[in-house]
Write a protein that holds these residues in place. Structure first.
Motif, mmCIF file in Angstrom:
data_model
loop_
_atom_site.group_PDB
_atom_site.id
_atom_site.type_symbol
_atom_site.label_atom_id
_atom_site.label_comp_id
_atom_site.label_asym_id
_atom_site.label_seq_id
_atom_site.Cartn_x
_atom_site.Cartn_y
_atom_site.Cartn_z
ATOM 1 N N GLY A 152 0.801 -1.220 0.000
ATOM 2 C CA GLY A 152 0.000 0.000 0.000
ATOM 3 C C GLY A 152 0.833 1.269 0.000
ATOM 4 O O GLY A 152 2.059 1.256 0.125
ATOM 5 N N LYS A 153 0.107 2.371 -0.135
ATOM 6 C CA LYS A 153 0.760 3.655 -0.402
ATOM 7 C C LYS A 153 1.603 4.154 0.776
ATOM 8 O O LYS A 153 2.681 4.711 0.580
ATOM 9 C CB LYS A 153 -0.318 4.683 -0.758
ATOM 10 N N ALA A 156 4.741 2.207 0.795
ATOM 11 C CA ALA A 156 5.480 2.467 -0.439
ATOM 12 C C ALA A 156 6.155 3.835 -0.391
ATOM 13 O O ALA A 156 7.331 3.976 -0.735
ATOM 14 C CB ALA A 156 4.540 2.383 -1.635
ATOM 15 N N SER A 165 1.302 7.934 -6.749
ATOM 16 C CA SER A 165 0.225 6.972 -6.567
ATOM 17 C C SER A 165 0.848 5.582 -6.483
ATOM 18 O O SER A 165 1.976 5.355 -6.927
ATOM 19 C CB SER A 165 -0.731 7.034 -7.751
ATOM 20 N N LEU A 166 0.093 4.657 -5.896
ATOM 21 C CA LEU A 166 0.572 3.280 -5.803
ATOM 22 C C LEU A 166 0.821 2.725 -7.215
ATOM 23 O O LEU A 166 1.834 2.064 -7.466
ATOM 24 C CB LEU A 166 -0.489 2.460 -5.050
ATOM 25 N N ARG A 170 4.418 0.868 -8.371
ATOM 26 C CA ARG A 170 4.584 -0.589 -8.478
ATOM 27 C C ARG A 170 5.279 -0.949 -9.811
ATOM 28 O O ARG A 170 5.388 -0.125 -10.709
ATOM 29 C CB ARG A 170 3.266 -1.344 -8.299
ATOM 30 N N VAL A 183 6.810 -2.871 -4.556
ATOM 31 C CA VAL A 183 5.615 -2.199 -4.055
ATOM 32 C C VAL A 183 4.388 -2.909 -4.614
ATOM 33 O O VAL A 183 4.351 -3.247 -5.789
ATOM 34 C CB VAL A 183 5.645 -0.726 -4.536
ATOM 35 N N THR A 184 3.405 -3.125 -3.767
ATOM 36 C CA THR A 184 2.155 -3.665 -4.283
ATOM 37 C C THR A 184 0.966 -3.073 -3.526
ATOM 38 O O THR A 184 1.134 -2.284 -2.593
ATOM 39 C CB THR A 184 2.135 -5.212 -4.238
ATOM 40 N N TYR A 185 -0.219 -3.487 -3.946
ATOM 41 C CA TYR A 185 -1.435 -2.967 -3.321
ATOM 42 C C TYR A 185 -1.574 -3.485 -1.895
ATOM 43 O O TYR A 185 -1.126 -4.576 -1.564
ATOM 44 C CB TYR A 185 -2.661 -3.388 -4.136
ATOM 45 N N HIS A 186 -2.232 -2.690 -1.072
ATOM 46 C CA HIS A 186 -2.556 -3.122 0.285
ATOM 47 C C HIS A 186 -3.722 -4.110 0.220
ATOM 48 O O HIS A 186 -4.668 -3.907 -0.550
ATOM 49 C CB HIS A 186 -2.945 -1.895 1.118
#
Ligand code: URA
Ligand code: SF4
Length: 216
Positions: A152-153, A156, A165-166, A170, A183-186
């Protein structure tokens, strides 16, 4: 197990929680062993988040895990239990780990940018993330992971040092303290945006390639 709030959080430590002091690393952090670090975090009053927490959520996993996942901060379930990612988002994280043949406590360590629950699950303020950074940094040095995955942001931005932005962060390999970082989404975001799970899966595969072996 729930711990009581340290008595000095709301009162005496208020002056210490000025941003200038919070940004100075805690005394001796660079030489702390696991027990000392855990104890220091348990009683930490470096930011205002100590006031409402039930307990600081230190992190969980193998002491020399090759994979380190870093989330944002404890939610209500984590504040209650003392372990990161035990609520709904945690269940999704565990499922993603299982799909990658990883398991918390085995080859994975899980921690957060801030160790104390932000009231109402708000995003931690930058000064709170900065106040808490020395603890996570010491965890990273003690673990010596081979790859770090920012979830998540908040994680990150904290670990890449970039504001974006995320989606903009990524898909690239960064380094944090000399360790490859992706980096990836939460997982909490993925629960609301299920189609993006495929992208998170790509990110995990990318992290695995970055780590450099299929066996870890
Ligand atoms: N969300 C996080 O970022 N961390 C947790 O530990 C739980 C939910
Ligand atoms: Fe200390 Fe981090 Fe908790 Fe703030 S969030 S009180 S810096 S452990």
């Amino acid at each position: 197990m729930a711990f009581s709030r340290p008595p000095d959080c709301a009162g005496v430590a208020a002056a210490e929680r000025s941003p200038a002091t919070a940004l100075a690393p805690p005394d001796g952090v660079d030489t702390m062993d696991w027990d000392q670090l855990r104890e220091a975090v348990r009683g930490c009053t470096r930011c205002v988040l100590c006031e409402k927490r039930k307990q600081a959520v230190f992190g969980v996993g193998a002491a020399a895990a090759p994979w380190l996942f870093v989330g944002e901060g404890p939610g209500a379930d984590e504040d209650e239990s003392g372990e990161p990612f035990v609520g709904q988002a945690g269940k999704l994280l565990d499922a993603m780990l299982a799909a990658a043949k990883l398991e918390r406590g085995r080859e994975v360590y899980i921690a957060n940018v801030v160790k104390c629950r932000p009231p109402g699950n708000r995003v931690p303020a930058p000064e709170e993330a900065a106040a808490c950074a020395a603890w996570l940094d010491r965890q990273i040095d003690l673990i010596g992971p081979r790859v770090i995955v920012a979830l998540g942001k908040t994680a990150a931005m904290r670990l890449t040092g970039r504001e974006s932005s995320l989606a903009g962060l990524r898909g690239k390999a960064y380094a944090y303290r000399g360790i490859p970082l992706v980096v990836t989404y939460h997982p909490a975001y993925l629960l609301r945006n299920l189609p993006d799970k495929a992208k998170a899966w790509e990110d995990l595969l990318f992290a695995r390639r970055t780590l450099g072996t299929a066996a870890a």
